[in-house]
Design an enzyme around this catalytic site. Structure first.
Site, PDB file in Angstrom:
ATOM      1  N   GLN A 185       0.837  -1.195   0.000  1.00 23.38           N
ATOM      2  CA  GLN A 185       0.000   0.000   0.000  1.00 23.38           C
ATOM      3  C   GLN A 185       0.873   1.247   0.000  1.00 23.38           C
ATOM      4  OE1 GLN A 185      -1.917   0.780   3.766  1.00 23.38           O
ATOM      5  NE2 GLN A 185      -3.777   1.486   2.770  1.00 23.38           N
ATOM      6  N   GLY A 186       0.702   2.102  -0.985  1.00 23.45           N
ATOM      7  CA  GLY A 186       1.479   3.340  -1.070  1.00 23.45           C
ATOM      8  C   GLY A 186       0.591   4.542  -0.816  1.00 23.45           C
ATOM      9  N   SER A 226       0.932   6.567   2.652  1.00 19.12           N
ATOM     10  CA  SER A 226       1.661   7.538   3.482  1.00 19.12           C
ATOM     11  C   SER A 226       2.898   8.074   2.776  1.00 19.12           C
ATOM     12  CB  SER A 226       2.104   6.875   4.780  1.00 19.12           C
ATOM     13  OG  SER A 226       1.007   6.262   5.408  1.00 19.12           O
ATOM     14  N   SER A 249       4.746  -1.426   4.011  1.00 18.65           N
ATOM     15  CA  SER A 249       4.886  -2.804   4.490  1.00 18.65           C
ATOM     16  C   SER A 249       4.926  -3.731   3.290  1.00 18.65           C
ATOM     17  CB  SER A 249       3.701  -3.187   5.375  1.00 18.65           C
ATOM     18  OG  SER A 249       3.570  -2.263   6.426  1.00 18.65           O
ATOM     19  N   GLU A 283      -9.781  -1.709   5.541  1.00 17.08           N
ATOM     20  CA  GLU A 283      -8.610  -1.868   6.403  1.00 17.08           C
ATOM     21  C   GLU A 283      -8.985  -1.806   7.877  1.00 17.08           C
ATOM     22  OE1 GLU A 283      -5.394   0.718   5.325  1.00 17.08           O
ATOM     23  OE2 GLU A 283      -4.323   0.432   7.215  1.00 17.08           O
TER      24      GLU A 283
HETATM   25  C1  FAD Z   1       4.261  -0.659  11.202  1.00 20.27           C
HETATM   26  C2  FAD Z   1       3.633   0.304  10.262  1.00 20.27           C
HETATM   27  C3  FAD Z   1       3.283  -0.125   8.995  1.00 20.27           C
HETATM   28  C4  FAD Z   1       2.742   0.765   8.075  1.00 20.27           C
HETATM   29  N1  FAD Z   1       2.438   0.308   6.828  1.00 20.27           N
HETATM   30  C5  FAD Z   1       1.995   1.193   5.909  1.00 20.27           C
HETATM   31  C6  FAD Z   1       1.772   0.789   4.562  1.00 20.27           C
HETATM   32  O1  FAD Z   1       1.952  -0.386   4.220  1.00 20.27           O
HETATM   33  N2  FAD Z   1       1.395   1.702   3.662  1.00 20.27           N
HETATM   34  C7  FAD Z   1       1.168   3.011   3.994  1.00 20.27           C
HETATM   35  O2  FAD Z   1       0.796   3.788   3.149  1.00 20.27           O
HETATM   36  N3  FAD Z   1       1.367   3.438   5.258  1.00 20.27           N
HETATM   37  C8  FAD Z   1       1.775   2.563   6.212  1.00 20.27           C
HETATM   38  N4  FAD Z   1       2.002   2.998   7.497  1.00 20.27           N
HETATM   39  C9  FAD Z   1       1.899   4.431   7.769  1.00 20.27           C
HETATM   40  C10 FAD Z   1       0.783   4.869   8.677  1.00 20.27           C
HETATM   41  O3  FAD Z   1      -0.431   4.820   8.029  1.00 20.27           O
HETATM   42  C11 FAD Z   1       1.148   6.276   9.166  1.00 20.27           C
HETATM   43  O4  FAD Z   1       2.305   6.153   9.952  1.00 20.27           O
HETATM   44  C12 FAD Z   1       0.061   6.904   9.970  1.00 20.27           C
HETATM   45  O5  FAD Z   1      -1.022   7.220   9.171  1.00 20.27           O
HETATM   46  C13 FAD Z   1       0.548   8.170  10.686  1.00 20.27           C
HETATM   47  O6  FAD Z   1       1.162   9.067   9.833  1.00 20.27           O
HETATM   48  P1  FAD Z   1       2.599   9.650  10.148  1.00 20.27           P
HETATM   49  O7  FAD Z   1       3.514   8.527  10.366  1.00 20.27           O
HETATM   50  O8  FAD Z   1       2.965  10.624   9.110  1.00 20.27           O
HETATM   51  O9  FAD Z   1       2.439  10.389  11.546  1.00 20.27           O
HETATM   52  P2  FAD Z   1       1.916  11.872  11.761  1.00 20.27           P
HETATM   53  O10 FAD Z   1       0.691  12.068  10.999  1.00 20.27           O
HETATM   54  O11 FAD Z   1       3.024  12.813  11.551  1.00 20.27           O
HETATM   55  O12 FAD Z   1       1.532  11.817  13.295  1.00 20.27           O
HETATM   56  C14 FAD Z   1       2.435  12.103  14.342  1.00 20.27           C
HETATM   57  C15 FAD Z   1       1.635  12.195  15.624  1.00 20.27           C
HETATM   58  O13 FAD Z   1       0.723  13.287  15.533  1.00 20.27           O
HETATM   59  C16 FAD Z   1      -0.595  12.858  15.801  1.00 20.27           C
HETATM   60  N5  FAD Z   1      -1.544  13.654  15.012  1.00 20.27           N
HETATM   61  C17 FAD Z   1      -1.448  13.966  13.706  1.00 20.27           C
HETATM   62  N6  FAD Z   1      -2.516  14.693  13.323  1.00 20.27           N
HETATM   63  C18 FAD Z   1      -3.299  14.837  14.422  1.00 20.27           C
HETATM   64  C19 FAD Z   1      -4.553  15.474  14.668  1.00 20.27           C
HETATM   65  N7  FAD Z   1      -5.199  16.123  13.732  1.00 20.27           N
HETATM   66  N8  FAD Z   1      -5.067  15.393  15.916  1.00 20.27           N
HETATM   67  C20 FAD Z   1      -4.409  14.722  16.909  1.00 20.27           C
HETATM   68  N9  FAD Z   1      -3.233  14.112  16.722  1.00 20.27           N
HETATM   69  C21 FAD Z   1      -2.693  14.169  15.482  1.00 20.27           C
HETATM   70  C22 FAD Z   1      -0.608  11.396  15.436  1.00 20.27           C
HETATM   71  O14 FAD Z   1      -1.617  10.700  16.128  1.00 20.27           O
HETATM   72  C23 FAD Z   1       0.780  10.959  15.853  1.00 20.27           C
HETATM   73  O15 FAD Z   1       0.777  10.645  17.204  1.00 20.27           O
HETATM   74  C24 FAD Z   1       2.531   2.111   8.442  1.00 20.27           C
HETATM   75  C25 FAD Z   1       2.883   2.538   9.718  1.00 20.27           C
HETATM   76  C26 FAD Z   1       3.419   1.658  10.638  1.00 20.27           C
HETATM   77  C27 FAD Z   1       3.784   2.144  11.999  1.00 20.27           C
END
Ligand code: FAD
Lengths: 400, 369
Positions: A131-132, A134, A166, A250
């Site tokens: 999945q692409g 993020s 992933s 999902e």
């Molecule tokens: C093990 C793992 C596997 C993954 N696999 C995939 C995958 O296969 N494909 C894919 O596309 N993505 C994948 N992801 C990505 C995942 O979907 C994102 O990490 C997630 O959506 C959070 O985005 P971010 O990492 O940019 O964190 P950020 O959005 O930067 O968040 C940082 C912190 O800020 C908080 N925050 C952000 N906005 C708000 C708000 N409006 N209100 C309150 N709190 C807020 C969040 O809760 C978090 O605690 C994976 C992530 C993990 C950990």
């Protein structure tokens, strides 16, 4: 289609026997807990062969249409098979993104031709999906994704990067969210959705090491990568709508998944069992009054979650907040798992300070599971974002 | 009397420690240091020797500074802040055991070498992981004018480098403390242990009828003293760790944007960050109160204070480490992110020398009955 109770009962016995007899031996290496931690070739090969075997013997995709390789049976058959997998603690099914998110999406939206092309190899695990969505700068704020796609003849030329992919190292296809217009009315309507082939010039993946010390996800770079326009799902500008439909699959808020075990199933029963074995101050942890109280609290919470699933099936009990239960499945399950693993570690006395090694309690599984539990509370929309969504959509609270 | 007596020595040492670690062990090099733990320990030890830290609790007549554990606290706090995992805590505990339980001859024999920069350690925990220091299965038998030691110790920090180790064992039904020298250790099976905090070098040691001269048995072992010392030092490490992890959290909350806003502006992150700040202030207050009690010499007060500091701090640090991962989103799930280093350290601190529930069970009768 009506279901005969005798046939169901027979199937249950048959599934139970098959998983009992075919549960693979422990391989000589540590197995991942979910598809998000597949970090080595041997893990990958082992899990792919397992899913293939499960499929060949008719225990996954049972509710999917026959013409695309499914079983053509009512959902309850799959539920029985999935339960047997959990009971016998067999490995999870590797192609989770294909089976449970991309697959149902394709079945609900794509042409018959595309279904023929993608669905059978999802079930057999011949073709792995990733999945692409993020990006480095846009995770929670997915609607702001900036990876660009520019139409050029019959192709879209993609530039940018996706992260935390992933299974990215092993996938043949990616469900990909791309910005195809910067002049759209809103940030959402500039997005488009592709079923993108990973073996494309200009697509490169770079593994990222995880907090557990293992590998399993990566950053995916796009450098003038040409994806055929025919790979687009829906129309240009439909990307957000399609991505949201994917996220509903999902987060289990929508049915239609191929089913099967999608992660190593650790439950509160395992913790109870651990509490009887693990030593805290020279005694089994379960004898400690504090541990007893905490454990009971967790059991009550776990039961609440089980009963909630049943309650959700009874429309008359929906009450004032329809959707609260289904919309919170992911939130409740992942947060519970995080706290449950935290607690399981506390049962081990000073040995709680160990990590993956044969001298640790259960070879360090609980420590690793605790660290891995954040994949659930962060991936697929963080806990904080889930609270926002439920607050706004179910309780009607204002956005911040 | 105030709850916290902060001496001029403590104040000076705190200031020196803040500068020393900031200069020599910058927080942005934690990962590099973990790649080379031996090198990092060498660097730390050389500095500690130069500053006289290796002799702080050692009496002057044995080459030390005749100060107390209270003066060690600020150093350990700053080590925690910078995630240093050196043999400083185990060495200090070994010295404390000898200072409080050793005879004059024993002190004269073992303390000067540490004041000059020697490394020591303690072996108090066994395979079943009990936190009760009297739960000892390792056995010492006096035979033909020698002690024959049999048993196994776990979580012995820096055993590979230590010049000697203070080990607990049952002799004649009583828990005793015994010094095991490097030469004797070399006859034991020493295995490195995989522990969650990768800044630690932890070992198990097996004694198979190890022969030890009776002069190495400490005269008046006091396990309570030793436990209080351990609780104080771990609490110091926790206090420093809390301020370190709070910095890690803050730097992300004030630089990372989502939806066009700094994520620190979201209350679901802002409020827990404040909670962590306040838990740090409380932990630090408990810590310096416990340090003052220890110097004051009232046994019960010291026990209450030391257990309270550890109980409160353990939970606070574990919470902060856990939130640090969550608040970094996907980046928090990487090895590269500092959040995991602090969470692993927090888990180590939480489960060495008793977690909160364990200490609460001892505090209850002391505070309620
Ligand atoms: C093990 C793992 C596997 C993954 N696999 C995939 C995958 O296969 N494909 C894919 O596309 N993505 C994948 N992801 C990505 C995942 O979907 C994102 O990490 C997630 O959506 C959070 O985005 P971010 O990492 O940019 O964190 P950020 O959005 O930067 O968040 C940082 C912190 O800020 C908080 N925050 C952000 N906005 C708000 C708000 N409006 N209100 C309150 N709190 C807020 C969040 O809760 C978090 O605690 C994976 C992530 C993990 C950990």
């Amino acid at each position: 289609m009506s279901v005969s109770p005798t046939e169901l009962a027979e199937f249950e016995v048959q599934a139970d026997r098959w998983f009992a007899e075919n549960k693979p031996e422990k391989p000589g290496f540590i197995l991942p807990e979910t598809f998000m931690e597949v970090g080595t070739d041997e893990q990958f090969k082992f899990l792919r062969a397992w899913q293939n075997k499960v499929y060949e013997n008719g225990y996954v995709g049972l509710s999917w249409p026959k013409e695309f390789g499914g079983g053509g049976l009512p959902q309850v058959y799959q539920d029985i098979a999935t339960k047997a997998m959990a009971t016998h603690r067999v490995p999870f099914l590797l192609n989770t993104i294909g089976l449970n998110w991309a697959g149902p999406l394709i079945l609900s939206m794509s042409s018959s031709e595309d279904k023929k092309k993608y669905i059978p190899s999802i079930l057999s695990a011949e073709e792995i999906w990733c999945q692409g969505f993020s990006e480095p700068d846009h995770g929670s704020d997915l609607g702001n994704a900036q990876c660009k796609g520019r139409k050029d003849g019959d192709d879209y030329v993609i530039n940018g990067s996706k992260i935390w992919t992933s299974l990215g190292m092993y996938a043949k296809h990616m469900i990909l969210l791309v910005r195809t217009s910067t002049e759209a009315e809103s940030k959402y309507s500039g997005l488009s959705f592709f079923l993108a082939p990973m073996k494309t010039d200009g697509i490169e993946v770079q593994p990222i090491r995880k907090l557990t010390g293992e590998y399993g996800f990566c950053q995916t770079f796009f450098n003038d990568a040409r994806i055929p326009a025919s790979c687009m799902m829906g129309k240009e500008g439909d990307g957000w709508r399609v991505a949201m439909a994917t996220l509903m699959f999902e987060r289990s808020a929508e049915g239609g998944q191929a089913g099967g075990l999608s992660m190593m199933d650790l439950s509160i029963d395992d913790v109870i069992e651990l509490a009887k074995r693990a030593m805290r101050n020279g005694k089994p942890a379960i004898e400690d009054p504090f541990i007893r109280t905490e454990l009971v609290k967790l059991i009550v919470e776990a039961k609440g979650n089980v009963y909630m699933a049943d309650k959700a099936e009874i429309p008359a009990l929906e009450g004032e907040w329809p959707g609260a239960v289904t919309m919170s499945i992911k939130l409740r399950a992942t947060e519970f798992k995080r706290r449950m693993c935290q607690f399981a570690i506390s049962l081990q006395g000073a040995n709680a300070s160990r990590y993956i090694d044969d001298r640790a309690v259960d070879e360090g599984m609980w420590q690793r599971s605790y660290l891995n539990a954040f994949s659930g509370t962060i991936g697929g929309g963080t806990t904080q974002i889930q609270h926002n969504i439920i607050g706004e959509r179910i309780l009607g609270l204002p956005k911040d | 009397m105030t709850a916290i007596e902060f001496s001029d020595e403590q104040s000076m040492i705190l200031e020196t420690a803040v500068n020393f670690f900031r200069e020599k062990f910058p927080v942005n090099e934690i990962h590099e240091r973990n790649e080379n733990l031996d090198g990092s320990t060498d660097l730390f030890w050389a500095g500690a020797k130069e500053l006289g830290w290796t002799g702080i609790v050692i009496p002057e007549n044995y080459g030390g500074l005749s100060l107390s554990l209270s003066e060690v606290v600020p150093i350990v706090e700053m080590m925690g802040r910078h995630l240093i995992g050196s043999p400083f805590i185990p060495t200090t505990l070994a010295v404390t055991a000898i200072v409080s339980a050793g005879s004059e001859e024993q002190k004269a024999r073992w303390l000067p070498s540490v004041a000059e920069g020697g490394i020591a350690s303690v072996g108090l925990t066994e395979e079943d992981g009990s936190w009760n220091l009297s739960d000892v299965k390792t056995n010492g038998e006096v035979r033909d004018g020698e002690l024959i030691l049999k048993g196994k110790k776990c979580f012995v920090l820096d055993a590979k480098r230590a010049d000697f180790i203070v080990v607990s064992a049952i002799i004649d039904h009583v828990v005793s403390l015994i010094i095991v020298t490097r030469e004797q250790l070399n006859k034991c099976i020493i295995r490195s242990e995989v522990v969650i905090d990768e800044t630690r070098q932890s070992f198990s040691i097996e004694f198979n009828d190890l022969k030890i001269p009776l002069t190495q048995i400490l005269d008046k072992p006091d396990l309570n003293d030793l436990e209080n010392a351990a609780l104080l030092l771990i609490s110091a490490e926790i206090s420093g760790g809390l301020s370190g992890v709070l910095r890690v959290i803050l730097s992300y909350l004030t630089t990372r944007k989502q939806f066009g806003k700094y994520i620190g502006s979201y209350q679901s992150l802002k409020h827990p960050a404040v909670q962590i700040l306040l838990s740090l202030e409380a932990t630090r207050s408990h810590l310096y109160h416990a340090a003052a009690c220890l110097s004051g010499g009232d046994k019960i007060k010291t026990e209450v204070a030391a257990r309270s500091a550890k109980a409160y701090g353990s939970d606070a640090f574990a919470f902060a480490g856990d939130r640090a991962i969550q608040f970094h989103g996907g980046f928090g799930f990487t090895y590269e992110c500092d959040a995991q280093l602090f969470l692993r350290r927090a888990l180590w601190c939480q489960y060495q020398f008793g977690d909160a529930a364990y200490h609460h069970s001892y505090l209850a009768p002391l505070l309620l009955d």
